[in-house]
Design a protein around this motif. Structure first.
Motif, PDB file in Angstrom:
ATOM      1  N   ALA A  58       0.903  -1.077  -0.044  1.00 22.08           N
ATOM      2  CA  ALA A  58      -0.043   0.062  -0.012  1.00 22.08           C
ATOM      3  C   ALA A  58       0.840   1.305  -0.065  1.00 22.08           C
ATOM      4  CB  ALA A  58      -0.814  -0.012   1.435  1.00 22.08           C
ATOM      5  N   ASP A  59       1.028   1.968  -1.079  1.00 15.48           N
ATOM      6  CA  ASP A  59       1.692   3.005  -1.224  1.00 15.48           C
ATOM      7  C   ASP A  59       0.799   4.441  -0.700  1.00 15.48           C
ATOM      8  OD1 ASP A  59       3.904   4.713  -1.927  1.00 15.48           O
ATOM      9  OD2 ASP A  59       3.549   5.023  -4.079  1.00 15.48           O
ATOM     10  N   LEU A  60       1.046   4.202   0.802  1.00 17.39           N
ATOM     11  CA  LEU A  60       0.674   5.428   1.419  1.00 17.39           C
ATOM     12  C   LEU A  60       1.289   6.623   1.393  1.00 17.39           C
ATOM     13  CD1 LEU A  60      -1.533   3.635   4.540  1.00 17.39           C
ATOM     14  CD2 LEU A  60      -2.014   3.837   1.853  1.00 17.39           C
ATOM     15  N   LYS A  61       2.636   6.505   1.340  1.00 14.13           N
ATOM     16  CA  LYS A  61       3.403   7.717   1.497  1.00 14.13           C
ATOM     17  C   LYS A  61       3.037   8.498   2.993  1.00 14.13           C
ATOM     18  CE  LYS A  61       4.927   8.469  -3.324  1.00 14.13           C
ATOM     19  NZ  LYS A  61       4.067   7.558  -4.301  1.00 14.13           N
ATOM     20  N   ILE A  62       3.323   7.691   3.775  1.00 12.50           N
ATOM     21  CA  ILE A  62       2.607   8.253   5.234  1.00 12.50           C
ATOM     22  C   ILE A  62       3.767   9.260   5.704  1.00 12.50           C
ATOM     23  CG2 ILE A  62       2.680   7.669   7.766  1.00 12.50           C
ATOM     24  CD1 ILE A  62       1.698   4.823   6.659  1.00 12.50           C
ATOM     25  N   VAL A 133      15.096   4.152  -3.130  1.00 15.95           N
ATOM     26  CA  VAL A 133      15.201   5.664  -3.919  1.00 15.95           C
ATOM     27  C   VAL A 133      14.092   5.754  -5.005  1.00 15.95           C
ATOM     28  CG1 VAL A 133      17.579   5.795  -3.297  1.00 15.95           C
ATOM     29  CG2 VAL A 133      16.807   4.351  -5.414  1.00 15.95           C
ATOM     30  N   HIS A 134      13.667   7.077  -5.082  1.00 17.66           N
ATOM     31  CA  HIS A 134      12.471   7.197  -5.885  1.00 17.66           C
ATOM     32  C   HIS A 134      12.563   8.600  -6.672  1.00 17.66           C
ATOM     33  CE1 HIS A 134       7.970   7.575  -6.060  1.00 17.66           C
ATOM     34  NE2 HIS A 134       8.386   7.319  -7.341  1.00 17.66           N
ATOM     35  N   THR A 135      12.474   8.471  -7.988  1.00 18.42           N
ATOM     36  CA  THR A 135      12.144   9.661  -8.669  1.00 18.42           C
ATOM     37  C   THR A 135      10.972   9.887  -9.239  1.00 18.42           C
ATOM     38  OG1 THR A 135      14.633   9.765  -9.616  1.00 18.42           O
ATOM     39  CG2 THR A 135      12.832  10.962 -10.837  1.00 18.42           C
ATOM     40  N   GLY A 136      10.181  10.524  -8.785  1.00 25.56           N
ATOM     41  CA  GLY A 136       8.721  10.907  -9.045  1.00 25.56           C
ATOM     42  C   GLY A 136       8.385  11.207 -10.383  1.00 25.56           C
ATOM     43  N   ILE A 185      11.023  -1.747  -8.554  1.00 19.07           N
ATOM     44  CA  ILE A 185       9.545  -1.219  -8.765  1.00 19.07           C
ATOM     45  C   ILE A 185       9.221  -0.683 -10.221  1.00 19.07           C
ATOM     46  CG2 ILE A 185       7.668   0.184  -7.872  1.00 19.07           C
ATOM     47  CD1 ILE A 185       9.528   0.128  -4.953  1.00 19.07           C
ATOM     48  N   VAL A 186       8.412  -1.321 -10.949  1.00 15.84           N
ATOM     49  CA  VAL A 186       8.108  -0.784 -12.296  1.00 15.84           C
ATOM     50  C   VAL A 186       6.535  -0.549 -12.479  1.00 15.84           C
ATOM     51  CG1 VAL A 186       8.337  -1.368 -14.675  1.00 15.84           C
ATOM     52  CG2 VAL A 186       9.898  -2.103 -13.025  1.00 15.84           C
ATOM     53  N   GLY A 187       6.136   0.570 -13.024  1.00 15.57           N
ATOM     54  CA  GLY A 187       4.958   0.792 -13.217  1.00 15.57           C
ATOM     55  C   GLY A 187       4.828   1.254 -14.627  1.00 15.57           C
TER      56      GLY A 187
HETATM   57  O1  LIG Z   1       5.127   5.701  -6.513  1.00 18.82           O
HETATM   58  C1  LIG Z   1       4.993   6.312  -7.630  1.00 18.82           C
HETATM   59  C2  LIG Z   1       4.696   7.568  -8.153  1.00 18.82           C
HETATM   60  O2  LIG Z   1       4.795   8.520  -6.973  1.00 18.82           O
HETATM   61  C3  LIG Z   1       5.065   4.967  -8.756  1.00 18.82           C
HETATM   62  O3  LIG Z   1       4.338   4.095  -8.613  1.00 18.82           O
HETATM   63  C4  LIG Z   1       6.636   4.507  -9.080  1.00 18.82           C
HETATM   64  O4  LIG Z   1       7.259   5.703  -9.541  1.00 18.82           O
HETATM   65  C5  LIG Z   1       6.727   3.776 -10.214  1.00 18.82           C
HETATM   66  O5  LIG Z   1       5.947   3.756 -11.294  1.00 18.82           O
HETATM   67  P1  LIG Z   1       6.669   4.462 -12.662  1.00 18.82           P
HETATM   68  O6  LIG Z   1       7.648   3.085 -13.057  1.00 18.82           O
HETATM   69  O7  LIG Z   1       5.415   4.397 -13.705  1.00 18.82           O
HETATM   70  O8  LIG Z   1       7.405   5.402 -12.570  1.00 18.82           O
END
Ligand SMILES: O=C(CO)[C@H](O)[C@H](O)COP(=O)(O)O
Length: 208
Positions: A58-62, A133-136, A185-187
């Motif tokens: 659950a990606d709540l980003k609390i 690590v996450h690039t939004g 993680i892949v969307g």
């Molecule tokens: O948390 C997210 C956005 O805030 C996405 O779920 C995460 O970035 C993965 O998606 P994508 O591969 O399409 O970037």
């Protein structure tokens, strides 16, 4: 290495249909923040009921009220719940404590953290399960990615698993795999493909 499918731009029936297509090639289904905003934790419950053998994140980003929100997501069936690395230490520790009570895991999303190495060391010492690590989307739009950031956390994190998210595609996956995160993680790299099953299968093969 595990593969997580991030679902961000779907409703519950669309999410179920999408997971059905790729379920044999993924380990974790992420109910993305926009889905939780639109559908609530019902989406987590629906996916867990439909796919009991997959882990659900659950990606709540609390950011606050962490114990309460982790409790609610756990009750809905989430296996992993996200909190922001920029949250107060007390919130992150509260999330970890609550997750442990329910046998769940906490993933810390390091999006927008300025001192990545320093904060990664701190949250690692708080007993979190994953550091990501996450690039939004907003920074992906100007060509940013998190490949270097992954190396940074890999060099300082001693206990937690490491993860990476944000714009990962088949073409960029080899660069990610080289750094050996525990979770990819892949969307859009899967959901945006005409043949989603083939994309997920290829990614699973590259990860393994
Ligand atoms: O948390 C997210 C956005 O805030 C996405 O779920 C995460 O970035 C993965 O998606 P994508 O591969 O399409 O970037």
């Amino acid at each position: 290495m595990e593969l997580q499918l991030a679902l961000d731009l779907v409703n519950i029936p669309e999410a179920i249909a999408l997971v059905k297509e790729v379920e044999e090639h993924i380990d974790i289904v992420e109910i993305g923040t926009p889905v939780v905003i639109n559908e609530g934790l019902h989406a987590v419950k629906a996916i867990k009921e439909a796919f009991p053998n997959l882990k659900v994140l659950a990606d709540l980003k609390i950011m606050d009220a962490a114990g309460y929100e982790v409790m609610k997501a756990s009750e809905a069936g989430a296996d992993i719940i996200t909190i922001l690395g920029t949250a107060e230490d007390m919130s992150i520790k509260g999330a970890v404590e609550e997750a442990k009570k329910h046998g769940k895991k906490i993933l810390v999303d390091m999006i927008a953290v300025k001192d990545l190495a320093g904060r990664a060391k701190e949250v690692d010492a708080m007993g979190v399960d994953y550091i990501c690590v996450h690039t939004g989307y907003d920074l992906q739009a100007i060509g940013k990615n998190s490949f270097e950031d992954l190396q940074t956390i890999k060099s300082v994190v001693k206990n937690a698993k490491t993860a990476i998210a944000g714009g990962i595609k088949l073409e960029t996956l080899p660069e990610v795999v080289k750094v050996q995160p525990d979770l990819v993680i892949v969307g859009g790299g899967i959901t945006g493909q005409a043949d989603k099953k083939a994309a997920a299968a290829k990614m699973q093969q590259m990860i393994n």
